[in-house]
Design a protein around this motif. Sequence first.
Motif, short mmCIF file in Angstrom:
data_model
loop_
_atom_site.label_atom_id
_atom_site.label_comp_id
_atom_site.label_asym_id
_atom_site.label_seq_id
_atom_site.Cartn_x
_atom_site.Cartn_y
_atom_site.Cartn_z
N TYR A 367 25.19 -48.06 -18.36
CA TYR A 367 25.39 -49.47 -18.74
C TYR A 367 25.77 -49.50 -20.23
CZ TYR A 367 23.02 -50.46 -14.34
OH TYR A 367 22.67 -50.52 -13.00
N LYS A 368 27.06 -49.52 -20.50
CA LYS A 368 27.54 -49.39 -21.88
C LYS A 368 27.63 -50.74 -22.58
CE LYS A 368 30.29 -45.27 -20.78
NZ LYS A 368 31.64 -44.66 -20.74
N GLY A 373 28.08 -56.33 -28.17
CA GLY A 373 26.70 -55.86 -28.07
C GLY A 373 26.07 -56.05 -26.71
N VAL A 374 26.80 -56.65 -25.78
CA VAL A 374 26.26 -56.91 -24.45
C VAL A 374 26.71 -55.80 -23.50
CG1 VAL A 374 26.17 -58.54 -22.51
CG2 VAL A 374 26.30 -59.39 -24.87
N ARG A 375 25.80 -55.30 -22.71
CA ARG A 375 26.11 -54.22 -21.79
C ARG A 375 26.86 -54.74 -20.56
NH1 ARG A 375 23.28 -49.47 -22.94
NH2 ARG A 375 21.59 -49.75 -24.46
N THR A 376 27.56 -53.82 -19.92
CA THR A 376 28.25 -54.13 -18.66
C THR A 376 27.77 -53.19 -17.57
OG1 THR A 376 30.09 -52.65 -19.18
CG2 THR A 376 30.31 -54.97 -19.84
N MET A 377 28.07 -53.54 -16.33
CA MET A 377 27.79 -52.66 -15.20
C MET A 377 28.56 -51.35 -15.39
SD MET A 377 25.80 -54.32 -12.94
CE MET A 377 26.18 -53.67 -11.30
N PRO A 378 28.11 -50.28 -14.77
CA PRO A 378 28.83 -48.99 -14.92
C PRO A 378 30.31 -49.08 -14.58
CG PRO A 378 26.68 -48.61 -13.94
CD PRO A 378 26.85 -50.10 -14.03
N ASP A 379 30.69 -49.99 -13.67
CA ASP A 379 32.11 -50.11 -13.34
C ASP A 379 32.85 -51.02 -14.31
OD1 ASP A 379 31.25 -52.65 -12.67
OD2 ASP A 379 31.61 -52.43 -10.51
N LYS A 383 29.07 -58.25 -17.00
CA LYS A 383 28.12 -58.08 -18.08
C LYS A 383 26.68 -58.27 -17.58
CE LYS A 383 31.13 -59.57 -21.89
NZ LYS A 383 31.25 -60.50 -23.04
N LEU A 384 25.76 -57.69 -18.32
CA LEU A 384 24.34 -57.86 -18.00
C LEU A 384 23.86 -59.16 -18.63
CD1 LEU A 384 24.64 -55.00 -16.94
CD2 LEU A 384 22.44 -54.43 -17.98
N GLU A 385 24.22 -60.24 -17.99
CA GLU A 385 23.83 -61.60 -18.39
C GLU A 385 22.97 -62.19 -17.28
OE1 GLU A 385 27.75 -62.78 -21.06
OE2 GLU A 385 27.76 -63.17 -18.89
N PHE A 386 21.68 -62.37 -17.57
CA PHE A 386 20.73 -62.81 -16.57
C PHE A 386 20.25 -64.24 -16.84
CE2 PHE A 386 19.31 -58.11 -16.67
CZ PHE A 386 20.38 -57.74 -15.86
N ARG A 387 19.92 -64.93 -15.77
CA ARG A 387 19.29 -66.26 -15.87
C ARG A 387 17.77 -66.10 -15.84
NH1 ARG A 387 21.87 -68.18 -10.43
NH2 ARG A 387 21.38 -65.97 -10.11
N PHE A 388 17.08 -66.93 -16.59
CA PHE A 388 15.61 -66.94 -16.56
C PHE A 388 15.15 -68.32 -16.12
CE2 PHE A 388 11.41 -66.98 -19.00
CZ PHE A 388 10.74 -66.31 -17.98
N THR A 405 14.24 -63.62 -24.57
CA THR A 405 15.66 -63.61 -24.98
C THR A 405 15.86 -62.68 -26.17
OG1 THR A 405 15.99 -65.86 -24.18
CG2 THR A 405 17.59 -65.03 -25.77
N GLY A 406 14.95 -62.77 -27.14
CA GLY A 406 15.03 -61.91 -28.32
C GLY A 406 14.77 -60.45 -28.00
N PHE A 407 13.76 -60.19 -27.17
CA PHE A 407 13.44 -58.81 -26.81
C PHE A 407 14.63 -58.13 -26.14
CE2 PHE A 407 8.70 -60.06 -26.04
CZ PHE A 407 8.48 -60.05 -27.41
N TRP A 408 15.21 -58.81 -25.19
CA TRP A 408 16.24 -58.18 -24.38
C TRP A 408 17.61 -58.15 -25.05
CZ3 TRP A 408 14.18 -60.86 -19.33
CH2 TRP A 408 13.02 -60.17 -18.93
N LYS A 409 17.79 -58.99 -26.06
CA LYS A 409 19.02 -58.91 -26.85
C LYS A 409 19.08 -57.55 -27.55
CE LYS A 409 21.62 -61.25 -30.52
NZ LYS A 409 21.62 -62.37 -31.50
N GLU A 410 17.90 -57.01 -27.90
CA GLU A 410 17.83 -55.72 -28.59
C GLU A 410 18.28 -54.56 -27.71
OE1 GLU A 410 16.99 -55.21 -31.91
OE2 GLU A 410 17.22 -57.39 -31.90
N ILE A 411 18.35 -54.78 -26.39
CA ILE A 411 18.80 -53.70 -25.51
C ILE A 411 20.13 -54.06 -24.83
CG2 ILE A 411 16.48 -52.81 -25.15
CD1 ILE A 411 16.48 -54.14 -22.38
#
Length: 606
Positions: A367-368, A373-379, A383-388, A405-411
């Motif tokens: 997941y690059k 700064g946002v990751r994407t799926m391996p293909d 993007k790894l954009e999730f709803r909460f 939101t802050g914690f996961w922005k760091e990854i």
Amino acid sequence: MRKWFARLAVLGVALLVAGQGATAAQAQEPAAGKKILRVGATQAMDSMNPFLAVRLVSTAIQRTMYGFLTVPDSKTLQPSPDLAESWTTSDDGLTWTFKIRNTKWSDGQPVTAEDAAWTFNKMMTDEAAKTANGPAVENFESVTANGQDLVIKTKAPQASMLENPVPIMPKHVWEKVTDMANYDAETYPTVGSGPFIAVEQKKDQYVKLQANPNYWRGKPKIDELQFIFYDNPQAAIAGLKKGDIDLLGRMTPPEFQAIENDPNIEAWNTQGRRAAYLQINHGATTTDNKPIGDGHPALKDPKVRQALHFAIDKQKLVDEVQSGLAKPADGSIIPPMYKDFFWEATGEKKVTFDVAKANKILDDAGYKKGADGVRTMPDGKRKLEFRFSIHTDTPIEDKLAEYLTGFWKEIGITLTTQKLDSSKFTEETGVTALFDIAISGWSVNPDPEEILATHLCSRRPAPGGEGGGTESFYCDPTFEKLYQEQLKELDRPKRAEIIKQMEERLYTDAPVIAIYYPNDLEGYRKDRITSITPIPEDKGLLYGGSGYWPFYTADVKASAAGGSGAGGDSGSNTGLIVGVVGGVVVIGLVAFFLTRRRKSVADERE
């Protein structure tokens, strides 16, 4: 800051209303010398009919009205005699024989095994009668009575038999009911075998109960128990501070802090019976294994779920979201107050806050991160954009969302908060699976079977969309096998070890991620309540406990004719009127309790 001022405004209105209510109540004074305990609740009863009632306040009240086969021991919370004074089990674990106590219903009629048999058979044959506690009799093959012996034969061994949640009803009263689904049981006085008898109810406003002189343990110390329903927690807190009620439970940290330094109030802060966790849509399916919903595909990958877990600073959530009034959850979905069943990860199994490790897990899994700064799926296609998903009008959940939101922005993961009303939340997170991640949780009973069962394959929605009561859409062969093993294991320590394996499975596979165990936050008037025993007795709960023990043991100052509020008349109807008037003025401003056991309805069921 705007939210803080809004909360103050609501509290101000409630205080103003409380003052008005006190004036209106002066015309109704109780008899001098009467001992009355007034309990505030930010939720009204859904039904006086125990076969239909599912709300926490309803079950709390009905525990004081009716006997059960067993009740939690006040010291250990393990099953102890109630209407069943003793019991035996066959060698194969399929037949249970309960010796029903020789005692009386509140109308003087004898309690018999036939009453218990009728209760269970009614549930087994009438769909409406299954509404509240249907799963409790699903495994029953037959129930018969022979004198004072109740014989229950099961289809398979049932280790949770001694924690059966069904109140035993008087056959001579209830067999006359022809339409259980529409029967509200609003005939007073009620006929029961518990320590109190309901004598009056004003729907959505209050319930009054009187001490049962025929109760087998002996008459309670107080003469009357009142439950007063407020429309929002701020009005209830105002009522407690003013003295219109004597006890209030189930507070949030900001509400608790509002009463913490009041010299007239005992601020009760102890371990709670609730676990709060994140529900993750890891690939929801129906009971016929057909995919449903629109969960993000990345969440099907256990590596992503693991990375999310490593990136959560649970101690910070406890300190800054729960104001320190909780314990970080390092494993179990069963809270630590249940010592026999509580499991906590240690050593290499323990997931600790480690952003670097979370990033490495995602890097290694392909997941690059993009330029933003946002990751994407391996293909690379999504993007790894999730709803909460959280609830509307819940400041603590808003704050939790900000931190996550802050914690996961760091990854390299983006989180967007989605606020839903209670019915929409329940539908999307428990039936249609239109979510990615959601706040959830459960108020756990002394026997944890029900919370474990919410993660079974059978609890997923049916193909037609009917909800099965799932907490996670989980369906895992290992978990299922362990569940069946614990169900058949009648040796309590051995069963506890199997249950801990189930908790570990949920922890490592992460369909849910436990984040903290909120404390039990309550308060009572020191100038009114002279003694009260929690359950369990060692630092246990008052209003929120799994039993009637606190209300049965409570003692209060007797009423003095002509007084009012906390300083004088302890039994006036001030609280009853204030609760009603407060609800009218601030109705709709804050919805504190909603509709199920899970947080989707904020603790309403157990």
